[in-house]
Design a protein around this motif. Structure first.
Motif, PDB file in Angstrom:
ATOM      1  N   ALA A  88       0.819  -1.210   0.000  1.00 31.88           N
ATOM      2  CA  ALA A  88       0.000   0.000   0.000  1.00 31.88           C
ATOM      3  C   ALA A  88       0.857   1.266   0.000  1.00 31.88           C
ATOM      4  O   ALA A  88       0.392   2.321   0.403  1.00 31.88           O
ATOM      5  CB  ALA A  88      -0.938  -0.002   1.201  1.00 31.88           C
ATOM      6  N   ASP A  89       2.090   1.148  -0.480  1.00 34.32           N
ATOM      7  CA  ASP A  89       2.936   2.343  -0.603  1.00 34.32           C
ATOM      8  C   ASP A  89       2.706   2.982  -1.970  1.00 34.32           C
ATOM      9  O   ASP A  89       1.930   2.478  -2.786  1.00 34.32           O
ATOM     10  CB  ASP A  89       4.414   1.997  -0.383  1.00 34.32           C
ATOM     11  CG  ASP A  89       4.947   0.969  -1.370  1.00 34.32           C
ATOM     12  OD1 ASP A  89       4.239   0.622  -2.345  1.00 34.32           O
ATOM     13  OD2 ASP A  89       6.085   0.509  -1.188  1.00 34.32           O
ATOM     14  N   SER A  90       3.361   4.082  -2.226  1.00 34.50           N
ATOM     15  CA  SER A  90       3.110   4.804  -3.479  1.00 34.50           C
ATOM     16  C   SER A  90       3.494   3.982  -4.700  1.00 34.50           C
ATOM     17  O   SER A  90       2.799   4.015  -5.715  1.00 34.50           O
ATOM     18  CB  SER A  90       3.831   6.152  -3.481  1.00 34.50           C
ATOM     19  OG  SER A  90       5.229   5.973  -3.384  1.00 34.50           O
ATOM     20  N   ALA A  91       4.571   3.206  -4.627  1.00 36.75           N
ATOM     21  CA  ALA A  91       4.987   2.385  -5.782  1.00 36.75           C
ATOM     22  C   ALA A  91       3.956   1.299  -6.071  1.00 36.75           C
ATOM     23  O   ALA A  91       3.606   1.056  -7.229  1.00 36.75           O
ATOM     24  CB  ALA A  91       6.349   1.762  -5.516  1.00 36.75           C
ATOM     25  N   GLY A  92       3.456   0.645  -5.028  1.00 35.19           N
ATOM     26  CA  GLY A  92       2.454  -0.393  -5.219  1.00 35.19           C
ATOM     27  C   GLY A  92       1.153   0.154  -5.768  1.00 35.19           C
ATOM     28  O   GLY A  92       0.547  -0.434  -6.667  1.00 35.19           O
ATOM     29  N   LEU A  93       0.722   1.292  -5.259  1.00 32.27           N
ATOM     30  CA  LEU A  93      -0.520   1.903  -5.747  1.00 32.27           C
ATOM     31  C   LEU A  93      -0.379   2.397  -7.181  1.00 32.27           C
ATOM     32  O   LEU A  93      -1.295   2.263  -7.988  1.00 32.27           O
ATOM     33  CB  LEU A  93      -0.943   3.041  -4.814  1.00 32.27           C
ATOM     34  CG  LEU A  93      -1.321   2.601  -3.400  1.00 32.27           C
ATOM     35  CD1 LEU A  93      -1.562   3.815  -2.512  1.00 32.27           C
ATOM     36  CD2 LEU A  93      -2.531   1.683  -3.412  1.00 32.27           C
ATOM     37  N   LYS A  94       0.782   2.933  -7.503  1.00 33.73           N
ATOM     38  CA  LYS A  94       1.036   3.392  -8.871  1.00 33.73           C
ATOM     39  C   LYS A  94       1.001   2.208  -9.837  1.00 33.73           C
ATOM     40  O   LYS A  94       0.407   2.286 -10.918  1.00 33.73           O
ATOM     41  CB  LYS A  94       2.395   4.096  -8.936  1.00 33.73           C
ATOM     42  CG  LYS A  94       2.751   4.636 -10.286  1.00 33.73           C
ATOM     43  CD  LYS A  94       4.102   5.349 -10.241  1.00 33.73           C
ATOM     44  CE  LYS A  94       4.515   5.810 -11.623  1.00 33.73           C
ATOM     45  NZ  LYS A  94       5.843   6.428 -11.599  1.00 33.73           N
ATOM     46  N   SER A  95       1.604   1.102  -9.452  1.00 33.53           N
ATOM     47  CA  SER A  95       1.614  -0.085 -10.297  1.00 33.53           C
ATOM     48  C   SER A  95       0.212  -0.651 -10.472  1.00 33.53           C
ATOM     49  O   SER A  95      -0.171  -1.063 -11.568  1.00 33.53           O
ATOM     50  CB  SER A  95       2.532  -1.146  -9.705  1.00 33.53           C
ATOM     51  OG  SER A  95       2.576  -2.261 -10.542  1.00 33.53           O
ATOM     52  N   LEU A  96      -0.562  -0.658  -9.401  1.00 36.16           N
ATOM     53  CA  LEU A  96      -1.933  -1.154  -9.483  1.00 36.16           C
ATOM     54  C   LEU A  96      -2.772  -0.298 -10.425  1.00 36.16           C
ATOM     55  O   LEU A  96      -3.512  -0.814 -11.261  1.00 36.16           O
ATOM     56  CB  LEU A  96      -2.567  -1.193  -8.093  1.00 36.16           C
ATOM     57  CG  LEU A  96      -3.990  -1.714  -8.030  1.00 36.16           C
ATOM     58  CD1 LEU A  96      -4.072  -3.131  -8.571  1.00 36.16           C
ATOM     59  CD2 LEU A  96      -4.496  -1.666  -6.594  1.00 36.16           C
TER      60      LEU A  96
END
Length: 109
Positions: A88-96
Motif C-alpha cells: 500500500a505504498d506509493s509504488a504499489g498503488l502506482k503499479s496497481l
C-alpha cells in the motif's frame, strides 16, 4: 561511467533479463492457476514464497512493482480472474493503477 560498464558486463554475462514479462513462480503455479481459474499477483518473490507456504498455490510475483501489459496477457492465457496483492505504498498503488489501465475486456455479446 563505472555504473554503465558494470551494467554492460551484466548483460553480456547473463543476457538481457525479460523483467517486463517475467512472472516469478509461474512455472510452478500455472497448473494451479488453470485449475482454480484465478491468479494472485504479488509484488515480489518474498510475498510469493510466504503465500505458497501458507497454501495459496495460484500465486505469481512481479519484480518490484513493475506490472506490465505483458504480465497481464500471460496470465489471461490461464485464468479469468486476477487478484492484485501489492504493498500500500506509493509504488504499489502506482503499479496497481497502471495495471488497471492496461486491462481490456473483450465481451462476446
Amino acid at each position: 561511467s563505472g555504473k554503465e560498464k558494470i551494467e554492460n558486463r551484466k548483460t553480456k554475462l547473463h543476457g538481457s533479463f525479460p523483467k517486463k514479462s517475467f512472472l516469478f513462480g509461474m512455472d510452478i503455479a500455472k497448473d494451479f492457476i488453470k485449475k482454480n481459474n484465478y491468479a494472485v499477483i504479488a509484488e515480489g518473490q518474498f510475498d510469493v514464497a510466504i503465500l505458497w507456504q501458507e497454501g495459496i498455490k495460484s500465486v505469481v510475483g512481479v519484480l518490484g512493482s513493475s506490472l506490465t501489459e505483458h504480465h497481464i496477457n500471460k496470465l489471461l492465457r490461464y485464468c479469468d480472474l486476477a487478484i492484485f496483492l501489492f504493498d500500500a505504498d506509493s509504488a504499489g498503488l502506482k503499479s496497481l493503477k497502471k495495471a488497471i489501465e492496461n486491462i481490456t475486456f473483450d465481451y462476446d455479446y
